[in-house]
Design a protein around this motif. Structure first.
Motif, PDB file in Angstrom:
ATOM      1  N   TYR A   1       0.859  -1.180   0.000  1.00  0.00           N
ATOM      2  CA  TYR A   1       0.000   0.000   0.000  1.00  0.00           C
ATOM      3  C   TYR A   1       0.893   1.227   0.000  1.00  0.00           C
ATOM      4  CZ  TYR A   1       1.114  -0.240   4.985  1.00  0.00           C
ATOM      5  OH  TYR A   1       1.779  -0.311   6.186  1.00  0.00           O
ATOM      6  N   LYS A   2       0.285   2.375  -0.273  1.00  0.00           N
ATOM      7  CA  LYS A   2       1.031   3.632  -0.246  1.00  0.00           C
ATOM      8  C   LYS A   2       0.715   4.380   1.039  1.00  0.00           C
ATOM      9  CE  LYS A   2       2.333   5.044  -4.798  1.00  0.00           C
ATOM     10  NZ  LYS A   2       2.182   6.069  -5.825  1.00  0.00           N
ATOM     11  N   THR A   3       1.746   4.989   1.584  1.00  0.00           N
ATOM     12  CA  THR A   3       1.581   5.811   2.778  1.00  0.00           C
ATOM     13  C   THR A   3       1.050   7.184   2.368  1.00  0.00           C
ATOM     14  OG1 THR A   3       3.816   6.695   2.645  1.00  0.00           O
ATOM     15  CG2 THR A   3       3.526   4.640   3.892  1.00  0.00           C
ATOM     16  N   ASP A   4       0.671   7.982   3.341  1.00  0.00           N
ATOM     17  CA  ASP A   4       0.196   9.339   3.058  1.00  0.00           C
ATOM     18  C   ASP A   4       1.247  10.168   2.330  1.00  0.00           C
ATOM     19  OD1 ASP A   4      -2.239   8.780   4.224  1.00  0.00           O
ATOM     20  OD2 ASP A   4      -1.703   9.647   6.167  1.00  0.00           O
ATOM     21  N   SER A   5       2.518   9.860   2.563  1.00  0.00           N
ATOM     22  CA  SER A   5       3.598  10.608   1.906  1.00  0.00           C
ATOM     23  C   SER A   5       3.945  10.046   0.524  1.00  0.00           C
ATOM     24  CB  SER A   5       4.845  10.611   2.793  1.00  0.00           C
ATOM     25  OG  SER A   5       5.323   9.287   2.964  1.00  0.00           O
ATOM     26  N   GLY A   6       3.253   8.967   0.098  1.00  0.00           N
ATOM     27  CA  GLY A   6       3.475   8.412  -1.233  1.00  0.00           C
ATOM     28  C   GLY A   6       4.458   7.264  -1.298  1.00  0.00           C
ATOM     29  N   GLY A   7       5.042   6.884  -0.154  1.00  0.00           N
ATOM     30  CA  GLY A   7       5.966   5.752  -0.134  1.00  0.00           C
ATOM     31  C   GLY A   7       5.219   4.427  -0.139  1.00  0.00           C
ATOM     32  N   PHE A   8       5.927   3.371  -0.490  1.00  0.00           N
ATOM     33  CA  PHE A   8       5.346   2.033  -0.511  1.00  0.00           C
ATOM     34  C   PHE A   8       5.678   1.314   0.792  1.00  0.00           C
ATOM     35  CE2 PHE A   8       5.545   3.124  -4.928  1.00  0.00           C
ATOM     36  CZ  PHE A   8       4.520   2.429  -5.543  1.00  0.00           C
ATOM     37  N   GLU A   9       4.706   0.603   1.348  1.00  0.00           N
ATOM     38  CA  GLU A   9       4.919  -0.211   2.540  1.00  0.00           C
ATOM     39  C   GLU A   9       4.107  -1.490   2.424  1.00  0.00           C
ATOM     40  OE1 GLU A   9       4.272   1.791   6.256  1.00  0.00           O
ATOM     41  OE2 GLU A   9       5.882   3.218   5.896  1.00  0.00           O
ATOM     42  N   GLY A  10       4.423  -2.452   3.289  1.00  0.00           N
ATOM     43  CA  GLY A  10       3.694  -3.708   3.354  1.00  0.00           C
ATOM     44  C   GLY A  10       4.634  -4.897   3.332  1.00  0.00           C
ATOM     45  N   PHE A  11       4.078  -6.075   3.578  1.00  0.00           N
ATOM     46  CA  PHE A  11       4.862  -7.303   3.667  1.00  0.00           C
ATOM     47  C   PHE A  11       5.666  -7.559   2.400  1.00  0.00           C
ATOM     48  CE2 PHE A  11       5.215 -11.868   2.796  1.00  0.00           C
ATOM     49  CZ  PHE A  11       6.001 -12.251   3.866  1.00  0.00           C
ATOM     50  N   GLU A  12       5.015  -7.498   1.236  1.00  0.00           N
ATOM     51  CA  GLU A  12       5.726  -7.799  -0.009  1.00  0.00           C
ATOM     52  C   GLU A  12       6.727  -6.700  -0.372  1.00  0.00           C
ATOM     53  OE1 GLU A  12       2.727 -10.842  -2.234  1.00  0.00           O
ATOM     54  OE2 GLU A  12       2.326  -8.716  -2.534  1.00  0.00           O
ATOM     55  N   ILE A  13       6.479  -5.493   0.063  1.00  0.00           N
ATOM     56  CA  ILE A  13       7.450  -4.408  -0.119  1.00  0.00           C
ATOM     57  C   ILE A  13       8.695  -4.722   0.710  1.00  0.00           C
ATOM     58  CG2 ILE A  13       7.887  -1.941   0.207  1.00  0.00           C
ATOM     59  CD1 ILE A  13       5.816  -2.702  -2.062  1.00  0.00           C
ATOM     60  N   ASP A  14       8.480  -5.212   1.935  1.00  0.00           N
ATOM     61  CA  ASP A  14       9.605  -5.610   2.787  1.00  0.00           C
ATOM     62  C   ASP A  14      10.412  -6.739   2.139  1.00  0.00           C
ATOM     63  OD1 ASP A  14       8.775  -3.735   4.651  1.00  0.00           O
ATOM     64  OD2 ASP A  14       7.851  -5.219   5.992  1.00  0.00           O
ATOM     65  N   VAL A  15       9.721  -7.706   1.524  1.00  0.00           N
ATOM     66  CA  VAL A  15      10.417  -8.813   0.855  1.00  0.00           C
ATOM     67  C   VAL A  15      11.263  -8.274  -0.302  1.00  0.00           C
ATOM     68  CG1 VAL A  15      10.107 -10.904  -0.547  1.00  0.00           C
ATOM     69  CG2 VAL A  15       8.743 -10.582   1.529  1.00  0.00           C
ATOM     70  N   ALA A  16      10.679  -7.403  -1.122  1.00  0.00           N
ATOM     71  CA  ALA A  16      11.417  -6.835  -2.256  1.00  0.00           C
ATOM     72  C   ALA A  16      12.624  -6.031  -1.774  1.00  0.00           C
ATOM     73  CB  ALA A  16      10.492  -5.960  -3.098  1.00  0.00           C
ATOM     74  N   ASN A  17      12.445  -5.257  -0.713  1.00  0.00           N
ATOM     75  CA  ASN A  17      13.569  -4.497  -0.154  1.00  0.00           C
ATOM     76  C   ASN A  17      14.663  -5.428   0.356  1.00  0.00           C
ATOM     77  OD1 ASN A  17      12.903  -1.731  -0.545  1.00  0.00           O
ATOM     78  ND2 ASN A  17      11.381  -1.883   1.081  1.00  0.00           N
ATOM     79  N   ASP A  18      14.280  -6.557   0.945  1.00  0.00           N
ATOM     80  CA  ASP A  18      15.264  -7.512   1.444  1.00  0.00           C
ATOM     81  C   ASP A  18      16.035  -8.160   0.291  1.00  0.00           C
ATOM     82  OD1 ASP A  18      16.406  -8.873   3.817  1.00  0.00           O
ATOM     83  OD2 ASP A  18      15.594 -10.663   2.834  1.00  0.00           O
ATOM     84  N   VAL A  19      15.339  -8.495  -0.800  1.00  0.00           N
ATOM     85  CA  VAL A  19      16.020  -9.052  -1.979  1.00  0.00           C
ATOM     86  C   VAL A  19      17.056  -8.054  -2.482  1.00  0.00           C
ATOM     87  CG1 VAL A  19      15.732  -9.702  -4.409  1.00  0.00           C
ATOM     88  CG2 VAL A  19      14.152 -10.596  -2.683  1.00  0.00           C
ATOM     89  N   ALA A  20      16.652  -6.792  -2.604  1.00  0.00           N
ATOM     90  CA  ALA A  20      17.574  -5.759  -3.088  1.00  0.00           C
ATOM     91  C   ALA A  20      18.784  -5.630  -2.164  1.00  0.00           C
ATOM     92  CB  ALA A  20      16.843  -4.424  -3.204  1.00  0.00           C
ATOM     93  N   LYS A  21      18.534  -5.640  -0.871  1.00  0.00           N
ATOM     94  CA  LYS A  21      19.630  -5.526   0.102  1.00  0.00           C
ATOM     95  C   LYS A  21      20.606  -6.691  -0.045  1.00  0.00           C
ATOM     96  CE  LYS A  21      20.454  -5.378   5.079  1.00  0.00           C
ATOM     97  NZ  LYS A  21      19.818  -5.441   6.405  1.00  0.00           N
ATOM     98  N   ARG A  22      20.066  -7.905  -0.205  1.00  0.00           N
ATOM     99  CA  ARG A  22      20.920  -9.096  -0.305  1.00  0.00           C
ATOM    100  C   ARG A  22      21.791  -9.095  -1.555  1.00  0.00           C
ATOM    101  NH1 ARG A  22      18.674 -14.056   2.680  1.00  0.00           N
ATOM    102  NH2 ARG A  22      17.288 -13.108   4.199  1.00  0.00           N
ATOM    103  N   ILE A  23      21.305  -8.469  -2.630  1.00  0.00           N
ATOM    104  CA  ILE A  23      22.108  -8.449  -3.857  1.00  0.00           C
ATOM    105  C   ILE A  23      22.862  -7.132  -4.017  1.00  0.00           C
ATOM    106  CG2 ILE A  23      20.635 -10.140  -5.011  1.00  0.00           C
ATOM    107  CD1 ILE A  23      19.431  -7.845  -6.659  1.00  0.00           C
TER     108      ILE A  23
END
Length: 154
Positions: free
Chosen positions: A40-62
């Protein structure tokens, strides 16, 4: 209706990351952010949520940055097929039709289809839906189920 969810392309992205010494500095991820708590999008326009966390973790790992693109649900499939995005997140069900032109990870979540309404609703079973207007997301497994069962449900 059992819904098997997976992230398109995470396995491919992770496989490329671990198989080659150099890869993209940024991964592009498509999301349909009208799907809390998954994304989902936050009031400030950022993305959050479980699958967003997964995608961020993939990016961090690579060792890459991640950029999220706000796409309609059906647009996610065209965007992965065209290479506009590296993978998509949005509680995407794995179906035989989608497997013909999309890659998926192993399913990580199972859910059943659900009828949602007001607490004081008189609708308690599928039979109670006869003659009612029903909303589903275009291109979703919910839409496929309703089309397949329209005659039976009335």
């Amino acid at each position: 209706m059992l819904k098997r969810l997976g992230l398109i392309g995470v396995v491919i992205a992770a496989g490329i990351a671990f198989a080659t010494p150099a890869f993209a500095d940024k991964i592009m991820v498509g999301a349909y952010p009208a799907n809390p708590p998954w994304e989902y999008k936050t009031d400030s326009g950022g993305f959050e949520g479980f699958e967003i966390d997964v995608a961020n973790d993939v990016a961090k790992r690579i060792g890459a940055e991640v950029e999220f693109q706000d796409l309609g649900f059906q647009a996610l499939f065209a965007a992965t097929a065209s290479g506009r995005i590296d993978f998509a997140v949005s509680s995407i069900s794995i179906t035989k039709e989608r497997l013909q032109n999309q890659g998926f990870t192993q399913a990580y979540y199972d859910s059943d289809g659900t009828i949602v309404g007001k607490a004081d609703s008189t609708i308690k079973t599928l039979d109670d839906l006869k003659g009612k207007t029903i909303g589903v997301i275009a291109g979703s497994t919910g839409e496929a189920y309703m089309k397949e069962n329209a005659a039976k449900l009335g």
